[in-house]
Design an enzyme around this catalytic site. Structure first.
Site, PDB file in Angstrom:
ATOM      1  N   HIS A 133      -2.816   2.840  -0.996  1.00 38.51           N
ATOM      2  CA  HIS A 133      -3.358   2.455   0.318  1.00 38.51           C
ATOM      3  C   HIS A 133      -4.073   3.689   0.885  1.00 38.51           C
ATOM      4  O   HIS A 133      -3.694   4.819   0.575  1.00 38.51           O
ATOM      5  CB  HIS A 133      -2.169   2.066   1.210  1.00 38.51           C
ATOM      6  CG  HIS A 133      -2.537   1.490   2.539  1.00 38.51           C
ATOM      7  ND1 HIS A 133      -2.916   2.258   3.613  1.00 38.51           N
ATOM      8  CD2 HIS A 133      -2.566   0.206   2.970  1.00 38.51           C
ATOM      9  CE1 HIS A 133      -3.153   1.474   4.654  1.00 38.51           C
ATOM     10  NE2 HIS A 133      -2.950   0.222   4.287  1.00 38.51           N
ATOM     11  N   ASP A 143       5.539   5.930  -1.036  1.00 34.95           N
ATOM     12  CA  ASP A 143       5.036   5.098   0.049  1.00 34.95           C
ATOM     13  C   ASP A 143       5.756   3.761  -0.075  1.00 34.95           C
ATOM     14  O   ASP A 143       5.446   2.941  -0.938  1.00 34.95           O
ATOM     15  CB  ASP A 143       3.516   4.949  -0.098  1.00 34.95           C
ATOM     16  CG  ASP A 143       2.939   3.921   0.864  1.00 34.95           C
ATOM     17  OD1 ASP A 143       3.723   3.215   1.537  1.00 34.95           O
ATOM     18  OD2 ASP A 143       1.706   3.813   0.940  1.00 34.95           O
ATOM     19  N   GLN A 174       5.477  -1.361   1.599  1.00 35.03           N
ATOM     20  CA  GLN A 174       5.709  -2.721   1.103  1.00 35.03           C
ATOM     21  C   GLN A 174       7.111  -2.879   0.518  1.00 35.03           C
ATOM     22  O   GLN A 174       7.775  -3.893   0.732  1.00 35.03           O
ATOM     23  CB  GLN A 174       4.670  -3.084   0.033  1.00 35.03           C
ATOM     24  CG  GLN A 174       3.247  -3.154   0.549  1.00 35.03           C
ATOM     25  CD  GLN A 174       3.055  -4.234   1.598  1.00 35.03           C
ATOM     26  OE1 GLN A 174       3.728  -5.262   1.596  1.00 35.03           O
ATOM     27  NE2 GLN A 174       2.133  -4.015   2.520  1.00 35.03           N
ATOM     28  N   LYS A 232       6.750  -4.059   8.760  1.00 33.35           N
ATOM     29  CA  LYS A 232       6.678  -4.785   7.480  1.00 33.35           C
ATOM     30  C   LYS A 232       8.056  -5.347   7.112  1.00 33.35           C
ATOM     31  O   LYS A 232       8.193  -6.054   6.133  1.00 33.35           O
ATOM     32  CB  LYS A 232       6.212  -3.852   6.359  1.00 33.35           C
ATOM     33  CG  LYS A 232       4.976  -3.045   6.688  1.00 33.35           C
ATOM     34  CD  LYS A 232       3.736  -3.632   6.100  1.00 33.35           C
ATOM     35  CE  LYS A 232       2.588  -2.639   6.261  1.00 33.35           C
ATOM     36  NZ  LYS A 232       1.286  -3.247   6.105  1.00 33.35           N
ATOM     37  N   CYS A 280      -7.338  -2.128   2.643  1.00 38.48           N
ATOM     38  CA  CYS A 280      -7.195  -0.670   2.864  1.00 38.48           C
ATOM     39  C   CYS A 280      -6.875   0.044   1.563  1.00 38.48           C
ATOM     40  O   CYS A 280      -6.085   1.015   1.562  1.00 38.48           O
ATOM     41  CB  CYS A 280      -6.136  -0.357   3.917  1.00 38.48           C
ATOM     42  SG  CYS A 280      -6.544  -0.988   5.529  1.00 38.48           S
TER      43      CYS A 280
HETATM   44  N1  PMP Z   1       0.977   1.908   2.487  1.00 39.12           N
HETATM   45  C1  PMP Z   1       0.979   0.635   2.085  1.00 39.12           C
HETATM   46  C2  PMP Z   1       1.290   0.324   0.646  1.00 39.12           C
HETATM   47  C3  PMP Z   1       0.724  -0.388   3.001  1.00 39.12           C
HETATM   48  O1  PMP Z   1       0.738  -1.657   2.599  1.00 39.12           O
HETATM   49  C4  PMP Z   1       0.474  -0.050   4.350  1.00 39.12           C
HETATM   50  C5  PMP Z   1       0.170  -1.120   5.383  1.00 39.12           C
HETATM   51  N2  PMP Z   1      -0.702  -2.109   4.944  1.00 39.12           N
HETATM   52  C6  PMP Z   1       0.486   1.296   4.716  1.00 39.12           C
HETATM   53  C7  PMP Z   1       0.735   2.248   3.760  1.00 39.12           C
HETATM   54  C8  PMP Z   1       0.230   1.731   6.127  1.00 39.12           C
HETATM   55  O2  PMP Z   1       1.218   1.248   6.964  1.00 39.12           O
HETATM   56  P1  PMP Z   1       1.071   1.368   8.562  1.00 39.12           P
HETATM   57  O3  PMP Z   1      -0.301   0.848   8.898  1.00 39.12           O
HETATM   58  O4  PMP Z   1       2.160   0.523   9.080  1.00 39.12           O
HETATM   59  O5  PMP Z   1       1.218   2.810   8.902  1.00 39.12           O
END
Ligand code: PMP
Length: 420
Positions: free
Chosen positions: A136, A213, A216, A239, A377
């Site tokens: 991401h 990270d 998910q 999440k 993203c």
């Molecule tokens: N890493 C991953 C794998 C994600 O799916 C997401 C959110 N889509 C993020 C990081 C970022 O999370 P947040 O926007 O809640 O900070």
């Protein structure tokens, strides 16, 4: 791991519980364009059970005060509830102690914190950081920024056609100048589960720490930071059925102790003069300013909720939905699943021949079906597959096979419209 045995529970038994689980989520009673809501965008954010909504409201109704500051009763209650939430997080991910649990805004802030407090002081132009090709942007851009600040190199471990990290290649990228491996536990774009235990062992064999990270993974896999032996673990509350604006950075105490604060301000100090400032102990050293107190309490309740259902039962149900959806999707001519890793969870990313993902998303929305369309993203992994984006259905504990059927019927309608 405890969860792996729980996952083996009979999925049929779990199904019958889902109707009851759905009752806990008021938003699922909404209609969209006159149709019952079919919410399949859980990888973007999950809905909140009543217990979480009520816990947040109850804080503002009955307690609202700042933490760690007041001698008055409400402030002490707020502090107790906030710290109780930290203990719930500790228990949920099996951290050694609450000093290792830092409340942040979410995964993004957690990774930026590590990039600036762990990375920046340690990195030189000789060093490197390793990520994978399916990260991401939150696990790419903070590293690019710190590499820009220090001259360090960002190395990228490739991902194969199935959407699996090439662990051998990643191993070859690790060298004496590698300062960190930062990798996703579960890809939001493809649904691939990374073999993180293997990667952590490999990195640790060369004294390289690992950040996961877990944005998910936290809601789907069951996370035990001690069993994983990861050095840092980042996740977002929203999440996992908690409010937005609250998340967690887990870090091994020894690393966190050695890191300077990320931001300066109230609460992160023990004393301040214009001559010198002494920083507070862990975890407060990393929590400058008034935190999201109600959010943290909500997160604690969300983790209670997940634990009460059992992460294993949830994972078994989601696995069943993913298998069912994958089977049906494979039977649709012109549909291509993007991400066919052997180990997957909760995410079905796909393209339809001749249809832009945004059109898929817009047409499905008319049927009340919420999916995500675009690059998620994670533009580099889309580029890896030669795509501008995909359509993505992502499952959660409250989804059903009937909703998967609705998705497939919606896809058939999209195809009809584009064939006319
Ligand atoms: N890493 C991953 C794998 C994600 O799916 C997401 C959110 N889509 C993020 C990081 C970022 O999370 P947040 O926007 O809640 O900070």
């Amino acid at each position: 791991m405890k969860m792996e045995t729980e996952v083996l529970r009979n999925p049929g038994q779990v199904h019958s519980e889902v109707a009851r689980w759905r009752e806990d989520f008021p938003v699922l009673r909404e209609t969209v364009h006159g149709k019952p809501l079919v919410y399949l965008d859980n990888a973007a954010t999950t809905h909140k059970p009543v217990s979480v909504i009520e816990a947040e409201a109850a804080f503002y109704r009955h307690t609202n005060s700042n933490v760690h500051r007041g001698v008055h009763t409400l402030s002490q209650r707020a502090t107790d509830q906030y710290e109780e939430a930290r203990e719930k997080v500790r228990r949920f991910i099996n951290a050694a102690n609450t000093k290792e649990i830092i409340f942040v805004r979410g995964t993004t802030e957690a990774i930026n914190l590590v990039a600036q407090s762990f990375g920046r002081p340690r990195l030189t132009a000789e060093d490197n950081i390793i990520v994978s090709a399916m990260e991401h942007h939150s696990n790419i851009v903070p590293w690019q920024m710190v590499c820009g600040q220090t001259g360090a190199e960002l190395r990228v471990a490739p991902v194969n056609e199935a959407g699996e990290v090439d662990v051998e290649m990643l191993g070859r990228l690790i060298g004496p100048k590698t300062k960190l491996v930062a990798i996703t536990h579960l890809s939001n774009a493809l649904g691939s589960i990374t073999p993180v235990k293997r990667i952590i062992k490999m990195a640790h064999a060369q004294q390289v720490p690992v950040l996961l990270d877990g944005a998910q993974a936290i809601a789907h896999l069951g996370v035990d930071v001690k069993a994983l032996d990861c050095d840092f673990y980042a996740f977002s509350g929203h999440k996992i059925y908690a409010p937005t604006g609250i998340g967690v950075l887990y870090g091994k105490e020894a690393w966190l102790d050695a890191m300077p604060p990320y931001q300066g301000g109230g609460d992160m100090i023990s004393s301040v003069t214009f001559g010198e400032t002494h920083y507070n102990d862990l975890p407060y050293k990393f929590e400058a300013g008034t935190p999201n107190i109600a959010g943290a309490i909500g997160l604690g309740h969300a983790l209670d909720y997940v634990s009460s259902l059992g992460i294993g039962a949830i994972a078994a149900h989601e696995h069943d939905l993913l298998e069912y959806a994958t089977g049906l999707a494979n039977g649709i001519k012109g549909l291509k699943i993007i991400g066919t890793a052997r180990e997957k969870a909760s995410i079905l990313s796909f393209t339809l021949e001749g249809v832009h993902p945004h059109d898929i998303g817009t047409i499905l929305d008319h049927d009340g079906i919420a999916i995500r369309a675009g690059h998620h993203c994670a533009m580099p992994i889309m580029q890896r597959f030669g795509l501008a984006g995909t359509a993505r259905a992502s499952f959660s504990l409250y989804n059903t096979r009937a909703e998967v059927d609705a998705l497939m019927a919606g896809i058939a309608r999209v195809q009809e419209m584009f064939q006319r």
